[in-house]
Motif scaffolding. Sequence first.
Motif, PDB file in Angstrom:
ATOM      1  N   VAL A   1       0.813  -1.214   0.000  1.00 60.13           N
ATOM      2  CA  VAL A   1       0.000   0.000   0.000  1.00 60.13           C
ATOM      3  C   VAL A   1       0.848   1.267   0.000  1.00 60.13           C
ATOM      4  O   VAL A   1       0.472   2.289  -0.545  1.00 60.13           O
ATOM      5  CB  VAL A   1      -0.989   0.014   1.187  1.00 60.13           C
ATOM      6  CG1 VAL A   1      -2.029  -1.075   1.013  1.00 60.13           C
ATOM      7  CG2 VAL A   1      -0.251  -0.166   2.519  1.00 60.13           C
ATOM      8  N   ARG A   2       1.998   1.220   0.623  1.00 62.67           N
ATOM      9  CA  ARG A   2       2.941   2.353   0.653  1.00 62.67           C
ATOM     10  C   ARG A   2       2.213   3.673   0.949  1.00 62.67           C
ATOM     11  O   ARG A   2       2.299   4.634   0.166  1.00 62.67           O
ATOM     12  CB  ARG A   2       3.720   2.423  -0.661  1.00 62.67           C
ATOM     13  CG  ARG A   2       4.619   1.211  -0.875  1.00 62.67           C
ATOM     14  CD  ARG A   2       5.296   1.212  -2.237  1.00 62.67           C
ATOM     15  NE  ARG A   2       6.227   0.095  -2.368  1.00 62.67           N
ATOM     16  CZ  ARG A   2       6.244  -0.766  -3.414  1.00 62.67           C
ATOM     17  NH1 ARG A   2       5.392  -0.640  -4.393  1.00 62.67           N
ATOM     18  NH2 ARG A   2       7.112  -1.743  -3.455  1.00 62.67           N
ATOM     19  N   ASP A   3       1.550   3.673   2.056  1.00 58.66           N
ATOM     20  CA  ASP A   3       0.780   4.843   2.485  1.00 58.66           C
ATOM     21  C   ASP A   3       1.721   5.804   3.215  1.00 58.66           C
ATOM     22  O   ASP A   3       2.031   5.616   4.393  1.00 58.66           O
ATOM     23  CB  ASP A   3      -0.361   4.350   3.389  1.00 58.66           C
ATOM     24  CG  ASP A   3      -1.083   5.490   4.093  1.00 58.66           C
ATOM     25  OD1 ASP A   3      -0.876   6.668   3.717  1.00 58.66           O
ATOM     26  OD2 ASP A   3      -1.846   5.191   5.029  1.00 58.66           O
ATOM     27  N   LYS A   4       2.172   6.826   2.530  1.00 51.48           N
ATOM     28  CA  LYS A   4       3.164   7.747   3.108  1.00 51.48           C
ATOM     29  C   LYS A   4       2.608   8.458   4.347  1.00 51.48           C
ATOM     30  O   LYS A   4       3.308   8.601   5.354  1.00 51.48           O
ATOM     31  CB  LYS A   4       3.587   8.794   2.070  1.00 51.48           C
ATOM     32  CG  LYS A   4       4.508   8.249   0.991  1.00 51.48           C
ATOM     33  CD  LYS A   4       5.068   9.379   0.117  1.00 51.48           C
ATOM     34  CE  LYS A   4       6.033   8.785  -0.919  1.00 51.48           C
ATOM     35  NZ  LYS A   4       6.722   9.827  -1.711  1.00 51.48           N
ATOM     36  N   ASP A   5       1.353   8.902   4.276  1.00 49.51           N
ATOM     37  CA  ASP A   5       0.792   9.651   5.400  1.00 49.51           C
ATOM     38  C   ASP A   5       0.602   8.751   6.613  1.00 49.51           C
ATOM     39  O   ASP A   5       0.968   9.106   7.728  1.00 49.51           O
ATOM     40  CB  ASP A   5      -0.543  10.282   5.001  1.00 49.51           C
ATOM     41  CG  ASP A   5      -0.344  11.385   3.977  1.00 49.51           C
ATOM     42  OD1 ASP A   5       0.792  11.917   3.907  1.00 49.51           O
ATOM     43  OD2 ASP A   5      -1.303  11.684   3.242  1.00 49.51           O
ATOM     44  N   GLY A   6       0.022   7.574   6.397  1.00 47.02           N
ATOM     45  CA  GLY A   6      -0.246   6.673   7.513  1.00 47.02           C
ATOM     46  C   GLY A   6       0.996   5.933   8.006  1.00 47.02           C
ATOM     47  O   GLY A   6       0.991   5.381   9.108  1.00 47.02           O
ATOM     48  N   GLY A   7       2.051   5.895   7.195  1.00 43.25           N
ATOM     49  CA  GLY A   7       3.279   5.216   7.615  1.00 43.25           C
ATOM     50  C   GLY A   7       3.223   3.711   7.450  1.00 43.25           C
ATOM     51  O   GLY A   7       4.025   2.997   8.048  1.00 43.25           O
ATOM     52  N   THR A   8       2.274   3.207   6.649  1.00 42.77           N
ATOM     53  CA  THR A   8       2.173   1.753   6.436  1.00 42.77           C
ATOM     54  C   THR A   8       2.720   1.384   5.063  1.00 42.77           C
ATOM     55  O   THR A   8       2.196   1.854   4.046  1.00 42.77           O
ATOM     56  CB  THR A   8       0.700   1.302   6.523  1.00 42.77           C
ATOM     57  OG1 THR A   8       0.202   1.688   7.807  1.00 42.77           O
ATOM     58  CG2 THR A   8       0.581  -0.210   6.347  1.00 42.77           C
ATOM     59  N   TYR A   9       3.754   0.553   5.039  1.00 35.62           N
ATOM     60  CA  TYR A   9       4.378   0.186   3.761  1.00 35.62           C
ATOM     61  C   TYR A   9       3.621  -0.943   3.094  1.00 35.62           C
ATOM     62  O   TYR A   9       3.434  -0.950   1.908  1.00 35.62           O
ATOM     63  CB  TYR A   9       5.835  -0.205   3.998  1.00 35.62           C
ATOM     64  CG  TYR A   9       6.661  -0.278   2.730  1.00 35.62           C
ATOM     65  CD1 TYR A   9       7.223   0.883   2.175  1.00 35.62           C
ATOM     66  CD2 TYR A   9       6.889  -1.483   2.088  1.00 35.62           C
ATOM     67  CE1 TYR A   9       7.980   0.835   1.010  1.00 35.62           C
ATOM     68  CE2 TYR A   9       7.648  -1.546   0.914  1.00 35.62           C
ATOM     69  CZ  TYR A   9       8.186  -0.378   0.383  1.00 35.62           C
ATOM     70  OH  TYR A   9       8.930  -0.435  -0.775  1.00 35.62           O
TER      71      TYR A   9
END
Lengths: 441, 441
Positions: free
Chosen positions: B171-179
């Motif tokens: 997912v590489r969610d930059k805002d949430g910090g979840t890769y």
Amino acid sequence: MTKKQMKLGVFLMGTGHHIASWRHPDVPSDASESMAFFQHIAQVAEAGKLDMLFLSDGLSFNDLSHPAELVRFEPLTLHAALSTVTKNIGLTATASTTYNEPFHIARKFSSLDHLSGGRAGWNVVTSYYEAEALNFNQHAHLDHTLRYDRAEEFVEVVKGLWDSWEQEALVRDKDGGTYFDKQQLHTLDFKGKYYAVKGPLNSSRSPQGRPVIVQAGSSESGTDLAAKTADVIFTAQQTLEDAQFFYKKLKDKAIAFGRNADDVKIMPGVSPYVGDTEEEAYAKYEQLQSLITPEIGLDFLSDYLGGFDFSGYDLDGLLPKDIPLTNGNQSRQQLIVALAEREQLSIRELYLRIAGSRGHRLIFGTPEQIADQLAEWMDKGAADGFNIMPPYFPHGFTDFVEKVVPILQQRGIFRTAYEGTTLRENLGLLQVVSRYGKVEV
Amino acid sequence: MTKKQMKLGVFLMGTGHHIASWRHPDVPSDASESMAFFQHIAQVAEAGKLDMLFLSDGLSFNDLSHPAELVRFEPLTLHAALSTVTKNIGLTATASTTYNEPFHIARKFSSLDHLSGGRAGWNVVTSYYEAEALNFNQHAHLDHTLRYDRAEEFVEVVKGLWDSWEQEALVRDKDGGTYFDKQQLHTLDFKGKYYAVKGPLNSSRSPQGRPVIVQAGSSESGTDLAAKTADVIFTAQQTLEDAQFFYKKLKDKAIAFGRNADDVKIMPGVSPYVGDTEEEAYAKYEQLQSLITPEIGLDFLSDYLGGFDFSGYDLDGLLPKDIPLTNGNQSRQQLIVALAEREQLSIRELYLRIAGSRGHRLIFGTPEQIADQLAEWMDKGAADGFNIMPPYFPHGFTDFVEKVVPILQQRGIFRTAYEGTTLRENLGLLQVVSRYGKVEV
């Protein structure tokens, strides 16, 4: 007299070496599996006349890892692809002696050396994660000493296979009907303690005669192997004094093994933060640091310390004294523990420090200041060059190439054009003599 | 209604498939280790809209081999390099299950699939030379049945590793910090008869979901494995009747394993001699045949018959009846013996025949006649397409692409543009469903 020339590699790492680099707004977060990304970086590095592109590797999935290491290209296929979009830069790939066969490794690196016209390098590692064993039909990782003992024999076999064919063996005489000269083909017939490999290799002598061998172990077994077999030594050194000590120790060991000090190039890793002002450089670091969550940092520290479980410990207390050395990357474990003790860092301070640098030296400043710090280690006998570990890609690297490299060139300590066509030539290494006595070009 | 479309691969082989091709005046004799050569051929094939580039492999040096097999590139590194100089054509590489580890194979082909945007194919072989065992720490080659039993499990492990990551896992969610999303990552934890491989793979789900699997065994164990696991079957068939029999047998077997007949594409090898007249086509063949010395021919025949020693035999007498089946490529041995018996060939006639064709079908004629012969096998249920084995490169191949392919296109039985971006799409294969239930694109 020509000044001593700095050797420069770039340690490729998806989004960048800083653990939170993937969260940086300018960084393509999917870089670790993007050929377009690697092609761009490779071409930037070559425009900067760097010696080589360095790729690390791992043979397991580890959810504590740096995100850019969770999924990534396999290094030999990636470098083969990069060989066609570059012309001069070296292509060094990591491959483990613990979970490979010497015949495959000799052949793949010979193939890469042929594909690239003499630019292949092999970073010899012995692997360190228990999880890797479980992917290869084994119950447990081999003991550290045994791994290095096997590695030494493995490298010997690989070098032997690379000597299978003499340079002129493939005569391909169309009129006479002779494809190769049997007198110039040698069957290794190796029978050692761990390996029995007959040969010869089904790949002719490659442009370098022998791809460049890189080593990065810092333990006693690791430095022995490096001093005996490596052309380039990659190492993590935080302080000038430690680096000088390591440099002298490795050069002395090489001499004790009958080699010249210059036959081994020592290249510490360094992660540069380049700014137009010193403040800007530090601000770039702080921006990345602010992206580290406690969970990310602690996972990362735990991974570096053999999976040590930090639950129940106060993050603002000192690192516990009772962390055991595991059967993994011992030199890295020792380095981290020593750093915490030397600077009396809390657990939180420690993970913030190493999550940013991955145990390597950080340097900050204007392009002039960065150049000064690199030159100082060269001048003071601590390094023959550096493996640059950009904190984030692409800008953390393009800043280095576009702003620092020209200063090194102006000072006459870094090339403005490649000296030769092979990695070996550009590193200033001696030509390789085949064991069968022919001097190779 | 659209006519059934022919699938076409080109079997790359240094100088060409004819054993004396390297002696041909127009052939670059060093082709087997020339990237410039392979790049040219790959681009010609892609201009002709062919489905795939096929690379065979071997893990030993064998001085009885076809000269272009004595030294050559390692297929995965070569295909990775070719991936950057082509855009649409499939890249099928041979790799042995007997001397490899499933984790490495899963990873390297996944890496190639990522590098190429979904064009990787794996030709699964079990190896057949005794000499290969001696390069891998073993005293003797594994028994034929055991090799195929291991191969089946090996392929199962590799397919399992390719299902490690679901399509949307990173997912590489930059805002949430979840890769990545842990729910979409699967640990294989395979424990079988021969392999224990934990996983997951450190390569994300590749563009094809699963690289195309090719198989070429013709023995009972070989065809079982192929019918059960392969997307494409490559086979040597000399006559229409044999090819029809093989085609029906394999499709029936596939159906018995619960698959659709169309899920398996059967592509016999064929070596075309294209001339502006029929006479010119045969003259091209005779020119190559005239370059075979008795020594070259006999070495080659001996190699195909498990190293059988022909000294003392009259070259103009029939093939001896007492040639034993060895623990090697049994289907190829049987084919050669059957050919000699069917046509009552002398030893000399036999080596002249197979040294030119390598056991595969030769066809001769004008572009129209070549197209007719290919179309006939398609129409009569003997083939879904062909693996083209040019007798010599480059002209023996450019003739085919420039003169025969346009006729197939005019007849509406071969594409004028690639249907999709992946090899799987171009072959008309179904999309691959992950074992965890998500349909992949």
